[in-house]
Motif scaffolding. Structure first.
Motif, PDB file in Angstrom:
ATOM      1  N   VAL A 106      -8.718   9.515  -4.574  1.00  0.00           N
ATOM      2  CA  VAL A 106      -8.113   8.369  -5.275  1.00  0.00           C
ATOM      3  C   VAL A 106      -7.429   7.441  -4.273  1.00  0.00           C
ATOM      4  CG1 VAL A 106      -6.367   7.663  -6.947  1.00  0.00           C
ATOM      5  CG2 VAL A 106      -7.838   9.624  -7.443  1.00  0.00           C
ATOM      6  N   VAL A 107      -6.636   7.996  -3.379  1.00  0.00           N
ATOM      7  CA  VAL A 107      -5.922   7.186  -2.381  1.00  0.00           C
ATOM      8  C   VAL A 107      -6.911   6.410  -1.521  1.00  0.00           C
ATOM      9  CG1 VAL A 107      -4.516   7.316  -0.277  1.00  0.00           C
ATOM     10  CG2 VAL A 107      -3.844   8.602  -2.315  1.00  0.00           C
ATOM     11  N   SER A 108      -8.000   7.076  -1.097  1.00  0.00           N
ATOM     12  CA  SER A 108      -8.996   6.423  -0.245  1.00  0.00           C
ATOM     13  C   SER A 108      -9.656   5.252  -0.954  1.00  0.00           C
ATOM     14  CB  SER A 108     -10.046   7.460   0.174  1.00  0.00           C
ATOM     15  OG  SER A 108     -11.069   6.861   0.933  1.00  0.00           O
ATOM     16  N   VAL A 109     -10.067   5.451  -2.215  1.00  0.00           N
ATOM     17  CA  VAL A 109     -10.729   4.382  -2.987  1.00  0.00           C
ATOM     18  C   VAL A 109      -9.773   3.221  -3.226  1.00  0.00           C
ATOM     19  CG1 VAL A 109     -11.708   3.802  -5.250  1.00  0.00           C
ATOM     20  CG2 VAL A 109     -12.426   5.888  -4.077  1.00  0.00           C
ATOM     21  N   VAL A 110      -8.537   3.528  -3.610  1.00  0.00           N
ATOM     22  CA  VAL A 110      -7.569   2.468  -3.917  1.00  0.00           C
ATOM     23  C   VAL A 110      -7.206   1.677  -2.662  1.00  0.00           C
ATOM     24  CG1 VAL A 110      -5.200   2.033  -4.687  1.00  0.00           C
ATOM     25  CG2 VAL A 110      -6.652   3.628  -5.958  1.00  0.00           C
ATOM     26  N   ASP A 128       2.641  15.725 -10.640  1.00  0.00           N
ATOM     27  CA  ASP A 128       3.662  15.880 -11.672  1.00  0.00           C
ATOM     28  C   ASP A 128       3.055  16.145 -13.046  1.00  0.00           C
ATOM     29  OD1 ASP A 128       5.716  15.646  -9.952  1.00  0.00           O
ATOM     30  OD2 ASP A 128       6.226  13.578 -10.429  1.00  0.00           O
ATOM     31  N   LEU A 129       1.786  15.726 -13.224  1.00  0.00           N
ATOM     32  CA  LEU A 129       1.146  15.903 -14.525  1.00  0.00           C
ATOM     33  C   LEU A 129       0.781  17.359 -14.782  1.00  0.00           C
ATOM     34  CD1 LEU A 129      -1.272  12.841 -14.583  1.00  0.00           C
ATOM     35  CD2 LEU A 129       0.812  13.133 -15.909  1.00  0.00           C
ATOM     36  N   GLN A 146       0.812  -1.215   0.000  1.00  0.00           N
ATOM     37  CA  GLN A 146       0.000   0.000   0.000  1.00  0.00           C
ATOM     38  C   GLN A 146       0.852   1.274   0.000  1.00  0.00           C
ATOM     39  OE1 GLN A 146      -3.409   0.581   2.367  1.00  0.00           O
ATOM     40  NE2 GLN A 146      -4.209  -1.480   2.125  1.00  0.00           N
ATOM     41  N   GLU A 147       1.926   1.274   0.762  1.00  0.00           N
ATOM     42  CA  GLU A 147       2.759   2.482   0.829  1.00  0.00           C
ATOM     43  C   GLU A 147       3.311   2.840  -0.547  1.00  0.00           C
ATOM     44  OE1 GLU A 147       5.782   2.310   3.772  1.00  0.00           O
ATOM     45  OE2 GLU A 147       4.386   2.041   5.443  1.00  0.00           O
ATOM     46  N   ALA A 148       3.740   1.835  -1.287  1.00  0.00           N
ATOM     47  CA  ALA A 148       4.289   2.087  -2.625  1.00  0.00           C
ATOM     48  C   ALA A 148       3.205   2.581  -3.580  1.00  0.00           C
ATOM     49  CB  ALA A 148       4.928   0.812  -3.167  1.00  0.00           C
ATOM     50  N   VAL A 149       2.001   2.034  -3.448  1.00  0.00           N
ATOM     51  CA  VAL A 149       0.888   2.455  -4.302  1.00  0.00           C
ATOM     52  C   VAL A 149       0.520   3.911  -4.024  1.00  0.00           C
ATOM     53  CG1 VAL A 149      -1.579   2.119  -4.758  1.00  0.00           C
ATOM     54  CG2 VAL A 149      -0.058   0.135  -4.624  1.00  0.00           C
ATOM     55  N   VAL A 150       0.397   4.253  -2.738  1.00  0.00           N
ATOM     56  CA  VAL A 150       0.057   5.631  -2.365  1.00  0.00           C
ATOM     57  C   VAL A 150       1.131   6.599  -2.855  1.00  0.00           C
ATOM     58  CG1 VAL A 150      -0.278   7.218  -0.422  1.00  0.00           C
ATOM     59  CG2 VAL A 150      -1.360   4.958  -0.386  1.00  0.00           C
ATOM     60  N   GLU A 151       2.389   6.187  -2.722  1.00  0.00           N
ATOM     61  CA  GLU A 151       3.507   7.027  -3.186  1.00  0.00           C
ATOM     62  C   GLU A 151       3.416   7.257  -4.694  1.00  0.00           C
ATOM     63  OE1 GLU A 151       8.380   6.808  -3.269  1.00  0.00           O
ATOM     64  OE2 GLU A 151       7.303   5.704  -1.709  1.00  0.00           O
ATOM     65  N   PHE A 152       3.027   6.218  -5.441  1.00  0.00           N
ATOM     66  CA  PHE A 152       2.882   6.323  -6.888  1.00  0.00           C
ATOM     67  C   PHE A 152       1.790   7.344  -7.229  1.00  0.00           C
ATOM     68  CE2 PHE A 152       1.176   5.271 -11.003  1.00  0.00           C
ATOM     69  CZ  PHE A 152       2.270   4.885 -11.764  1.00  0.00           C
ATOM     70  N   ILE A 153       0.631   7.210  -6.571  1.00  0.00           N
ATOM     71  CA  ILE A 153      -0.500   8.113  -6.837  1.00  0.00           C
ATOM     72  C   ILE A 153      -0.137   9.551  -6.502  1.00  0.00           C
ATOM     73  CG2 ILE A 153      -2.859   8.719  -6.124  1.00  0.00           C
ATOM     74  CD1 ILE A 153      -3.277   5.672  -5.594  1.00  0.00           C
ATOM     75  N   GLU A 154       0.485   9.738  -5.345  1.00  0.00           N
ATOM     76  CA  GLU A 154       0.804  11.096  -4.891  1.00  0.00           C
ATOM     77  C   GLU A 154       1.915  11.742  -5.710  1.00  0.00           C
ATOM     78  OE1 GLU A 154       1.594  10.616  -0.735  1.00  0.00           O
ATOM     79  OE2 GLU A 154      -0.526  10.809  -0.174  1.00  0.00           O
ATOM     80  N   SER A 155       2.647  10.945  -6.468  1.00  0.00           N
ATOM     81  CA  SER A 155       3.685  11.520  -7.329  1.00  0.00           C
ATOM     82  C   SER A 155       3.169  11.739  -8.741  1.00  0.00           C
ATOM     83  CB  SER A 155       4.905  10.594  -7.369  1.00  0.00           C
ATOM     84  OG  SER A 155       4.571   9.360  -7.989  1.00  0.00           O
ATOM     85  N   THR A 212     -10.570  20.530  -6.020  1.00  0.00           N
ATOM     86  CA  THR A 212      -9.128  20.765  -5.878  1.00  0.00           C
ATOM     87  C   THR A 212      -8.334  19.509  -6.206  1.00  0.00           C
ATOM     88  OG1 THR A 212      -8.998  20.099  -3.545  1.00  0.00           O
ATOM     89  CG2 THR A 212      -9.629  22.371  -4.006  1.00  0.00           C
ATOM     90  N   LEU A 213      -7.088  19.719  -6.630  1.00  0.00           N
ATOM     91  CA  LEU A 213      -6.200  18.582  -6.884  1.00  0.00           C
ATOM     92  C   LEU A 213      -5.927  17.817  -5.596  1.00  0.00           C
ATOM     93  CD1 LEU A 213      -4.418  17.040  -8.870  1.00  0.00           C
ATOM     94  CD2 LEU A 213      -2.590  18.669  -8.395  1.00  0.00           C
ATOM     95  N   CYS A 214      -5.758  18.546  -4.495  1.00  0.00           N
ATOM     96  CA  CYS A 214      -5.534  17.882  -3.200  1.00  0.00           C
ATOM     97  C   CYS A 214      -6.704  16.964  -2.855  1.00  0.00           C
ATOM     98  CB  CYS A 214      -5.354  18.923  -2.093  1.00  0.00           C
ATOM     99  SG  CYS A 214      -3.878  19.940  -2.257  1.00  0.00           S
ATOM    100  N   GLY A 215      -7.923  17.484  -3.045  1.00  0.00           N
ATOM    101  CA  GLY A 215      -9.109  16.680  -2.758  1.00  0.00           C
ATOM    102  C   GLY A 215      -9.210  15.469  -3.653  1.00  0.00           C
TER     103      GLY A 215
END
Length: 519
Positions: free
Chosen positions: A394-398, A342-343, A329-338, A386-389
């Protein structure tokens, strides 16, 4: 606080009324007293009161005449009459004039206080009724204004309604601003009354342009609970002053609600349809863009460059799916948050591109579930600004999806068996031996194996193979990774052994399974 005035030709009674009860307790302030009706009338003309306590028989002007004269100028004033036994005929006239009560002298304090409580109850009901009336009026005014900006009312009908409701129309220029209060967890109506909020917003906007006497401010909530503010004036230069103060208004609204405020300015218009066009342009910005969510206030023009819409999001879906399948999970969240920040580097983020990327990230996780519920992917998207929201959503659903997929009901197993299952989950791609694990747990491997077989229903080696083949199946279906690479990733160094194990547990070969799903 309500006001009371005493009138009696006996000074001791007039003065004594002030101390006969605790007037402050009833929310009443004593404003003065007089010894005759004429003096009392003059004082009340200068300073209106809510309650008059008066004697009947007085020089120059008696109490009944005083009541008549005060009612002519202040019809909402209430009266209590003080009388003697021999004055009952006068009291009857007073009753026809609408007095609250008559109290015989010497004054019965309990009866006086009972009358005051009754009057106070009437005042509270009047206040409530007035509030309801004003609220109904505001709702009606908001409905008419909403129909105007949406183009759902004819010109003549609007002019007629505007005249009745006090909506100013005789101005050359109208500047439209729409203030969107950003609340992604709860709707604004659950946090504030929209009409009450628009009234406060209107007051803030008027205060921001208070130096411009010739600028009128109209504020109302629209159907999306955004606050629409129309600044109307006869001079174009006044509209420039309005612009300078728009950001101040946004800051004050943000401070009042303790929420971020996103303000969009429409073009200046000078006719009936122009206001509708200006409003639609401003609202379009909320539909086309997200904001970063890092600032408490954001101010934008309604006409924005088109090139920002053409940006395309590119991200490594296979790498992401491998992380999902591995269950880290930590790696997945890190992927999403990066990937999402970045886009998009601009403060204005094209909504469609960003949402498509977010939906892709969520669906990739949901597709790995046996019985996915896709409603949670889309339910909140319309309210996200917002992008933050969006990242949080996304993190919550995943995370929930990964928990659903990887969930093993460990509370049904004993501690040692639960430990074995956790070891498989964390280290399935490595060499796993019951003998090695049993040494860590300080238990005999045969006993641990029997315990596992008894509780899980499979031997430990069968469970490991089942788990590895399940991971391999997900990679075959959801990625284009080569079969030999997948075999190594799930813990099989010997590819031919992987093929045999896969067909044993899945019933088909890896190639056949991928072909079926591709087809």
């Amino acid at each position: 606080m309500k006001k009371v005035f005493f009138v009696d030709d006996e000074p001791l009674i007039a003065q004594g009324l002030s101390s006969i009860t605790d007037w402050q307790h009833y929310g009443i302030q004593i404003t003065g007293s007089a010894n005759d009706g004429e003096t009392a009338l003059q004082r009340i003309k200068e300073e209106p009161v809510d309650l008059v306590i008066t004697d009947i028989m007085m020089p120059r002007m008696n109490g009944l005449e005083l009541i008549k004269r005060v009612k002519e100028i202040h019809p909402r004033t209430r009266f209590i009459v003080l009388s003697g036994y021999e004055e009952f005929e006068y009291v009857k006239v007073g009753i026809t004039l609408g007095i609250e009560n008559y109290i015989l002298k010497p004054i019965n304090i309990d009866e006086l206080e009972s009358t005051i409580r009754h009057i106070r109850g009437d005042w509270e009901r009047e206040k409530l009724n007035m509030f309801r009336y004003e609220e109904d009026w505001r709702v009606l005014q908001s409905n008419i204004l909403q129909r105007w900006v949406l183009g759902e009312i004819e010109v003549q009908e609007f002019k007629h309604r505007a005249e009745l409701l006090g909506i100013p129309l005789n101005y050359k220029y109208v500047q439209t601003l729409v203030f969107h209060i950003v609340s992604e967890e709860k709707s604004i109506s659950r946090l504030h009354r929209p009409n009450g909020l628009s009234e406060e917003c209107g007051a803030i906007a008027r205060a921001a342009v208070e130096t411009e006497d010739e600028v009128e401010v109209i504020c109302f909530p629209d159907g999306d609970e955004d606050l629409v503010v129309l600044y109307v004036s006869d001079h174009l230069e006044h509209q420039e002053a309005v612009l300078e103060n728009a950001s101040v208004t946004a800051e004050r609204i943000s401070k009042m609600t303790d929420l971020p405020v996103w303000a969009v300015r429409g073009v200046i218009s000078s006719d009936f349809q122009g206001v509708q066009h200006s409003y639609r342009q401003a609202k379009m910005v909320f539909q086309r863009y997200l904001i970063t969510g890092q600032d408490k206030t954001v101010f934008m023009e309604s006409i924005l460059p088109e090139e920002e819409e053409s940006s395309t999001a590119v991200w490594d879906q296979e790498a992401y799916i491998r992380l999902l399948i591995e269950g880290k999970q930590e790696a997945v969240v890190e992927f999403i948050e990066s990937i999402l920040p970045d886009l998009f580097k601009s403060s204005r983020i094209p909504r469609s591109t960003c949402l498509n990327t977010a939906i892709g990230l969520m669906l990739s996780a949901k597709d790995l579930e046996d019985r996915p519920d896709y409603s949670e992917v889309f339910a909140q998207l319309a309210r996200i600004n917002t992008l933050c929201g969006l990242i949080q959503h996304v993190v919550s659903v995943v995370q929930r999806s990964m928990n659903n997929r990887e969930e093993t009901i460990q509370h049904e197993y004993s501690g040692h068996v639960a430990d074995l299952i956790e070891q498989v989950k964390e280290h399935y791609a490595e060499e796993l031996s019951l003998k090695t694990i049993s040494q860590k747990l300080d238990m005999h491997p045969n006993y641990l194996g029997q315990l596992f077989q008894q509780e899980v229903g499979l031997s430990f080696s069968d469970y490991v193979n089942h788990y590895r083949i399940e991971k391999a199946t997900q990679l075959l279906i959801h990625t284009d990774q080569k079969t030999t690479e997948i075999a190594a990733d799930v813990g099989y160094i010997d590819t031919s052994y992987f093929y045999r194990q896969f067909k044993k547990y899945a019933g088909v070969s890896p190639t056949e399974l991928r072909h079926m799903y591709t087809k």
